[in-house]
Design a protein around this motif. Structure first.
Motif, PDB file in Angstrom:
ATOM      1  N   HIS A  72      -3.493   7.974 -10.339  1.00  0.00           N
ATOM      2  CA  HIS A  72      -3.196   9.398 -10.528  1.00  0.00           C
ATOM      3  C   HIS A  72      -3.639   9.850 -11.919  1.00  0.00           C
ATOM      4  CE1 HIS A  72       0.006  12.837 -10.691  1.00  0.00           C
ATOM      5  NE2 HIS A  72      -1.197  13.292 -10.436  1.00  0.00           N
ATOM      6  N   ALA A  73      -3.402   9.005 -12.934  1.00  0.00           N
ATOM      7  CA  ALA A  73      -3.774   9.366 -14.305  1.00  0.00           C
ATOM      8  C   ALA A  73      -5.283   9.565 -14.433  1.00  0.00           C
ATOM      9  CB  ALA A  73      -3.294   8.282 -15.265  1.00  0.00           C
ATOM     10  N   VAL A  74      -6.068   8.662 -13.889  1.00  0.00           N
ATOM     11  CA  VAL A  74      -7.523   8.778 -13.979  1.00  0.00           C
ATOM     12  C   VAL A  74      -8.007   9.998 -13.193  1.00  0.00           C
ATOM     13  CG1 VAL A  74      -9.714   7.650 -13.397  1.00  0.00           C
ATOM     14  CG2 VAL A  74      -7.850   6.315 -14.405  1.00  0.00           C
ATOM     15  N   GLU A  75      -7.371  10.287 -12.083  1.00  0.00           N
ATOM     16  CA  GLU A  75      -7.712  11.482 -11.311  1.00  0.00           C
ATOM     17  C   GLU A  75      -7.463  12.745 -12.139  1.00  0.00           C
ATOM     18  OE1 GLU A  75      -5.655  13.949  -7.641  1.00  0.00           O
ATOM     19  OE2 GLU A  75      -5.490  11.768  -7.640  1.00  0.00           O
ATOM     20  N   LEU A  76      -6.310  12.804 -12.822  1.00  0.00           N
ATOM     21  CA  LEU A  76      -5.996  13.965 -13.662  1.00  0.00           C
ATOM     22  C   LEU A  76      -6.972  14.082 -14.826  1.00  0.00           C
ATOM     23  CD1 LEU A  76      -2.107  13.656 -13.787  1.00  0.00           C
ATOM     24  CD2 LEU A  76      -3.402  15.490 -12.697  1.00  0.00           C
ATOM     25  N   ALA A  87       6.510  -3.534  -8.827  1.00  0.00           N
ATOM     26  CA  ALA A  87       6.085  -3.061 -10.147  1.00  0.00           C
ATOM     27  C   ALA A  87       4.564  -2.938 -10.264  1.00  0.00           C
ATOM     28  CB  ALA A  87       6.647  -3.967 -11.240  1.00  0.00           C
ATOM     29  N   PRO A  88       3.775  -3.964  -9.911  1.00  0.00           N
ATOM     30  CA  PRO A  88       2.314  -3.808 -10.031  1.00  0.00           C
ATOM     31  C   PRO A  88       1.740  -2.769  -9.079  1.00  0.00           C
ATOM     32  CG  PRO A  88       2.861  -5.927  -9.030  1.00  0.00           C
ATOM     33  CD  PRO A  88       4.135  -5.359  -9.547  1.00  0.00           C
ATOM     34  N   SER A  89       2.309  -2.624  -7.886  1.00  0.00           N
ATOM     35  CA  SER A  89       1.817  -1.608  -6.948  1.00  0.00           C
ATOM     36  C   SER A  89       2.091  -0.213  -7.487  1.00  0.00           C
ATOM     37  CB  SER A  89       2.485  -1.789  -5.576  1.00  0.00           C
ATOM     38  OG  SER A  89       2.188  -3.057  -5.029  1.00  0.00           O
ATOM     39  N   ALA A  90       3.279  -0.019  -8.052  1.00  0.00           N
ATOM     40  CA  ALA A  90       3.618   1.277  -8.641  1.00  0.00           C
ATOM     41  C   ALA A  90       2.755   1.573  -9.858  1.00  0.00           C
ATOM     42  CB  ALA A  90       5.092   1.316  -9.014  1.00  0.00           C
ATOM     43  N   ALA A  91       2.498   0.559 -10.683  1.00  0.00           N
ATOM     44  CA  ALA A  91       1.656   0.761 -11.868  1.00  0.00           C
ATOM     45  C   ALA A  91       0.242   1.149 -11.470  1.00  0.00           C
ATOM     46  CB  ALA A  91       1.646  -0.515 -12.716  1.00  0.00           C
ATOM     47  N   LEU A  92      -0.291   0.515 -10.436  1.00  0.00           N
ATOM     48  CA  LEU A  92      -1.653   0.831  -9.991  1.00  0.00           C
ATOM     49  C   LEU A  92      -1.730   2.260  -9.448  1.00  0.00           C
ATOM     50  CD1 LEU A  92      -4.560   0.123  -9.302  1.00  0.00           C
ATOM     51  CD2 LEU A  92      -3.738  -0.955  -7.190  1.00  0.00           C
ATOM     52  N   GLY A  93      -0.780   2.650  -8.615  1.00  0.00           N
ATOM     53  CA  GLY A  93      -0.799   4.007  -8.081  1.00  0.00           C
ATOM     54  C   GLY A  93      -0.677   5.054  -9.176  1.00  0.00           C
ATOM     55  N   ALA A  94       0.187   4.802 -10.165  1.00  0.00           N
ATOM     56  CA  ALA A  94       0.343   5.740 -11.276  1.00  0.00           C
ATOM     57  C   ALA A  94      -0.950   5.842 -12.085  1.00  0.00           C
ATOM     58  CB  ALA A  94       1.501   5.298 -12.168  1.00  0.00           C
ATOM     59  N   ALA A  95      -1.610   4.709 -12.313  1.00  0.00           N
ATOM     60  CA  ALA A  95      -2.869   4.714 -13.063  1.00  0.00           C
ATOM     61  C   ALA A  95      -3.956   5.470 -12.295  1.00  0.00           C
ATOM     62  CB  ALA A  95      -3.312   3.285 -13.342  1.00  0.00           C
ATOM     63  N   GLU A 130       0.829  -1.212   0.000  1.00  0.00           N
ATOM     64  CA  GLU A 130       0.000   0.000   0.000  1.00  0.00           C
ATOM     65  C   GLU A 130       0.860   1.258   0.000  1.00  0.00           C
ATOM     66  OE1 GLU A 130      -3.396   2.277  -0.209  1.00  0.00           O
ATOM     67  OE2 GLU A 130      -3.208   0.103  -0.435  1.00  0.00           O
ATOM     68  N   VAL A 131       1.986   1.240   0.709  1.00  0.00           N
ATOM     69  CA  VAL A 131       2.888   2.393   0.710  1.00  0.00           C
ATOM     70  C   VAL A 131       3.428   2.641  -0.689  1.00  0.00           C
ATOM     71  CG1 VAL A 131       5.175   3.180   1.468  1.00  0.00           C
ATOM     72  CG2 VAL A 131       3.539   2.301   3.141  1.00  0.00           C
ATOM     73  N   VAL A 132       3.867   1.589  -1.376  1.00  0.00           N
ATOM     74  CA  VAL A 132       4.386   1.744  -2.740  1.00  0.00           C
ATOM     75  C   VAL A 132       3.290   2.292  -3.660  1.00  0.00           C
ATOM     76  CG1 VAL A 132       5.342   0.539  -4.740  1.00  0.00           C
ATOM     77  CG2 VAL A 132       6.100  -0.074  -2.437  1.00  0.00           C
ATOM     78  N   ARG A 133       2.106   1.752  -3.537  1.00  0.00           N
ATOM     79  CA  ARG A 133       0.979   2.210  -4.369  1.00  0.00           C
ATOM     80  C   ARG A 133       0.704   3.691  -4.150  1.00  0.00           C
ATOM     81  NH1 ARG A 133      -5.140  -0.010  -3.132  1.00  0.00           N
ATOM     82  NH2 ARG A 133      -6.333   1.492  -4.381  1.00  0.00           N
ATOM     83  N   ARG A 134       0.660   4.124  -2.888  1.00  0.00           N
ATOM     84  CA  ARG A 134       0.336   5.528  -2.605  1.00  0.00           C
ATOM     85  C   ARG A 134       1.467   6.459  -3.034  1.00  0.00           C
ATOM     86  NH1 ARG A 134      -3.297   5.874   2.938  1.00  0.00           N
ATOM     87  NH2 ARG A 134      -4.445   3.923   2.638  1.00  0.00           N
ATOM     88  N   LEU A 135       2.713   6.052  -2.822  1.00  0.00           N
ATOM     89  CA  LEU A 135       3.827   6.883  -3.281  1.00  0.00           C
ATOM     90  C   LEU A 135       3.776   7.091  -4.785  1.00  0.00           C
ATOM     91  CD1 LEU A 135       6.818   5.493  -1.170  1.00  0.00           C
ATOM     92  CD2 LEU A 135       5.761   7.742  -0.950  1.00  0.00           C
ATOM     93  N   SER A 136       3.333   6.071  -5.515  1.00  0.00           N
ATOM     94  CA  SER A 136       3.277   6.180  -6.966  1.00  0.00           C
ATOM     95  C   SER A 136       2.181   7.133  -7.425  1.00  0.00           C
ATOM     96  CB  SER A 136       3.072   4.796  -7.598  1.00  0.00           C
ATOM     97  OG  SER A 136       3.401   4.810  -8.965  1.00  0.00           O
ATOM     98  N   ARG A 137       1.216   7.412  -6.579  1.00  0.00           N
ATOM     99  CA  ARG A 137       0.243   8.449  -6.918  1.00  0.00           C
ATOM    100  C   ARG A 137       0.913   9.818  -6.989  1.00  0.00           C
ATOM    101  NH1 ARG A 137      -4.350   6.519  -2.540  1.00  0.00           N
ATOM    102  NH2 ARG A 137      -4.971   4.580  -3.578  1.00  0.00           N
ATOM    103  N   GLY A 138       2.059   9.936  -6.346  1.00  0.00           N
ATOM    104  CA  GLY A 138       2.821  11.172  -6.415  1.00  0.00           C
ATOM    105  C   GLY A 138       3.895  11.129  -7.467  1.00  0.00           C
ATOM    106  N   CYS A 139       4.675  10.039  -7.510  1.00  0.00           N
ATOM    107  CA  CYS A 139       5.791   9.917  -8.445  1.00  0.00           C
ATOM    108  C   CYS A 139       6.182   8.452  -8.532  1.00  0.00           C
ATOM    109  CB  CYS A 139       6.967  10.761  -7.980  1.00  0.00           C
ATOM    110  SG  CYS A 139       8.499  10.496  -8.884  1.00  0.00           S
ATOM    111  N   ALA A 140       6.085   7.868  -9.721  1.00  0.00           N
ATOM    112  CA  ALA A 140       6.380   6.445  -9.887  1.00  0.00           C
ATOM    113  C   ALA A 140       7.850   6.149  -9.618  1.00  0.00           C
ATOM    114  CB  ALA A 140       5.994   5.985 -11.291  1.00  0.00           C
TER     115      ALA A 140
END
Length: 631
Positions: free
Chosen positions: A488-492, A478-486, A312-322
């Motif tokens: 963020h993308a949908v939010e934008l 990798a999958p946690s980072a990809a999910l967090g980045a996605a 969850e930490v990796v996922r949330r960090l990726s919402r800021g920067c992958a």
């Protein structure tokens, strides 16, 4: 009738103003770290160089406080060279400073470091008072014998500093009623008085008792507790002089801290790409948040958290920067890998604190030749994520067909600056080389032993996370980072659709377009699919059976398949968003363009490479033997 403090306040001709602001990472002797924004001031009433250390999202907290939200936590800490710097046990100042920084870092607020040594009488006079105390006087009697008052501190400058940053209502961290009284008289509202801990030792018990008896400090010095400190041979075991507690954050606190970092990670994302490593400010904030120590054993000062919190930490960090999520996730994971080594290595690498930073790379595998006292290793290793911030490197080597891992100081390796990529540029995943480098025996271990559930570290520490097979966490980043980045993308995408006027269309907003609505629904659906697959994978490995020893081939297949399908769905959500966001999203500095490039690189990582995963997962689900044993 005008009070003394009211007359002081009235005499101030002008308010203080902020002179400078600078970010300073802090580290205490016990390994605790925090990041402070240090402010200096013009116009303080006494002309002294007092400091205000701000922690957390204090600007946001002050804004929320104005709307009736939480007020900042504030500590007025008077300078104590002997206690703060040299660790003197004649007072409780050092432990109070350490406690205050941790509490304020977690809650948000300010520590005012006031240059008022010895309750305002000065350093030399304080030491003279110490000499008198050695003859039998208490701290207040000694002050009077020297011609000083019981307490000569004046908090006018403190009130000015708080007023200068807009903190006119505070929660005051103190046991001293005089601090609250002075601040109140100087126009600062005390919304709550929060007591500090009682840091009792054999050397300071008379000092604490004098503060309680002379100036009404709210100190609970129960006779039984004092007796246990003074007489270790008493019936009950004596507590340590200063109670030792694990100060690492728990799951809720660390997730709150990570959420608070996301806006700043987004602000620095472009700079992170250009640097091709994480900015020092980001590293300092990650350390202060406890990210690197989250998988470190509790006995070493770490949090000892589980797989679910880590993912969850990796996922949330990726919402800021992958790039930040990737680097932080692997550095935290490598702390966990070091904790699996035998005791001798742990004593070496954890000597400086609960989170030694190490890069790890296994591609391609180097060679190891047995020599007297150790091994001579050679190789050229790629993809050393986080190496720009690391002291150690974990390198895959092979000796007579046996895969091993060598632990080497980064300073002994040659670092090649080769990380020039389309995405994840901020990870600094450069190459390392060595030629016949000597590594002592104790720093080379069998990879199969380190990677197993029954590893040397699991016999030293009871933390369940150390029984988790190595491959479980290696596949999560990798999958946690990809999910967090996605996410963020949908939010934008949603934000842009709601406010942007469409070009060459009749709609006022993009969201008014039926086609755009359908595209958003598709992206949202793909994101939901990615999230469900990811949650299923985490559920499989974060259950009650911490050792995961009964996860059969079918369970391992389902785990890897769910992660791979999550990555695929995350990438599709990002593709849909990018395709529907217009030409501006193709600028290199645009967040969506960067997210798209980052996710494309994530999908090329072996942990998300879909074809081999589908093949091996199919074999596992059908009850056939894996043809890739490491799967």
């Amino acid at each position: 009738m005008t009070t003394f403090f009211e007359s002081i306040a009235a005499s101030l001709t002008a308010p203080a103003t902020v002179r400078s602001r600078v970010t300073v990472p802090l580290r205490f002797p016990d390994g605790f770290t925090a990041v402070a924004e240090v402010l200096t001031f013009h116009g303080l009433a006494d002309g002294k160089e007092h400091l205000l250390l701000a922690f957390g999202d204090w600007d946001g907290m002050l804004h929320d406080a104005a709307d009736g939200g939480n007020t900042p936590l504030v500590r007025l800490h008077s300078e104590c060279l002997t206690g703060d710097v040299f660790g003197s046990e004649r007072c409780d100042c050092g432990p109070q400073l350490r406690e205050a920084v941790e509490q304020i870092s977690a809650a948000g607020g300010f520590l005012l470091y006031l240059r008022q040594e010895g309750r305002g009488i000065g350093l030399y006079s304080k030491l003279d008072a110490y000499a008198l105390q050695d003859t039998g006087l208490d701290t207040y009697e000694a002050n009077r014998a020297l011609g000083h008052g019981d307490d000569e501190r004046d908090y006018t400058a403190a009130a000015q500093m708080l007023d200068a940053v807009g903190a006119t209502s505070v929660r005051l961290l103190t046991n001293n009623p005089d601090k609250a009284a002075q601040l109140t008289s100087l126009g600062i509202t005390i919304a709550e008085q929060v007591p500090t801990g009682v840091h009792l030792s054999e050397a300071n018990h008379r000092y604490l008792a004098a503060k309680r008896d002379h100036t009404a400090h709210t100190l609970d010095l129960a006779p039984a507790a004092v007796e246990r400190v003074l007489d270790p041979a008493a019936d009950e075991p004596a507590p340590p002089a200063v109670e030792t507690v694990n100060t690492a954050p728990g799951p809720g606190r660390i997730l709150d801290r990570v959420d608070a970092l996301i806006p700043r990670l987004r602000e620095r994302a472009e700079a992170t790409e250009q640097l091709r490593r994480l900015p020092e400010s980001t590293m300092a904030e990650l350390k202060a948040a406890g990210v690197f120590e989250m998988l470190s054993p509790k006995a070493l000062g770490g949090s000892g958290l589980g797989v679910d919190t880590y993912a969850e930490v990796v996922r949330r960090l990726s919402r800021g920067c992958a790039s930040t999520a990737w680097t932080a996730g692997h550095l935290a994971e490598h702390v966990w890998m070091l904790a699996r080594w035998p005791q001798r290595v742990q004593q070496e690498v954890f000597a400086g604190g609960p989170a030694p930073l190490a890069a790890a790379t296994g591609a391609p595998v180097g060679t190891a030749e047995k020599v007297t006292g150790g091994y001579a290793i050679s190789g050229h290793w790629s993809f050393a994520s986080g190496v720009m911030h690391s002291e150690w490197a974990l390198l895959a080597v092979q000796h007579h067909g046996v895969r091993m891992q060598a632990l080497v100081p980064v300073a002994e390796l040659e670092l090649l600056d080769v990380w020039h990529t389309a995405g994840l540029r901020g990870t600094g995943s450069n190459d390392l080389t060595a030629e016949q480098l000597f590594v002592p025996d104790h720093r080379v271990q069998d990879w199969a032993l380190l990677g197993s559930a029954d590893n040397p570290g699991s016999r030293i520490h009871p933390d369940p996370i150390l029984h988790t097979p190595m491959a479980i966490l290696l596949n999560l980043v990798a999958p946690s980072a990809a999910l967090g980045a996605a996410e963020h993308a949908v939010e934008l995408f949603r934000e842009g659709m709601m406010v942007r006027r469409g070009k060459n269309t009749v709609e006022t907003r993009q969201s008014d377009s039926l086609l755009a609505q359908a595209r958003f629904a598709q992206a949202y659906g793909q994101l939901a699919t990615a999230r469900l697959h990811w949650e299923e994978a985490v559920r499989l490995v974060a259950g009650a059976d911490a050792r995961l020893s009964n996860l059969d081939d079918g369970g391992r297949a389902a785990y890897r398949l769910s992660l791979a399908l999550s990555g695929e769905a995350s990438a599709e959500a990002v593709r849909l968003v990018a395709a529907g966001s217009g030409g501006s999203a193709q600028r290199l500095a645009h967040p969506l363009q960067r997210i798209q490039r980052d996710v494309n690189v994530l999908l090329s990582h072996p942990t998300l490479a879909i074809d081999p995963i589908l093949e091996q997962a199919g074999r596992g689900l059908l009850g056939l033997v894996f043809t890739v044993p490491s799967f």
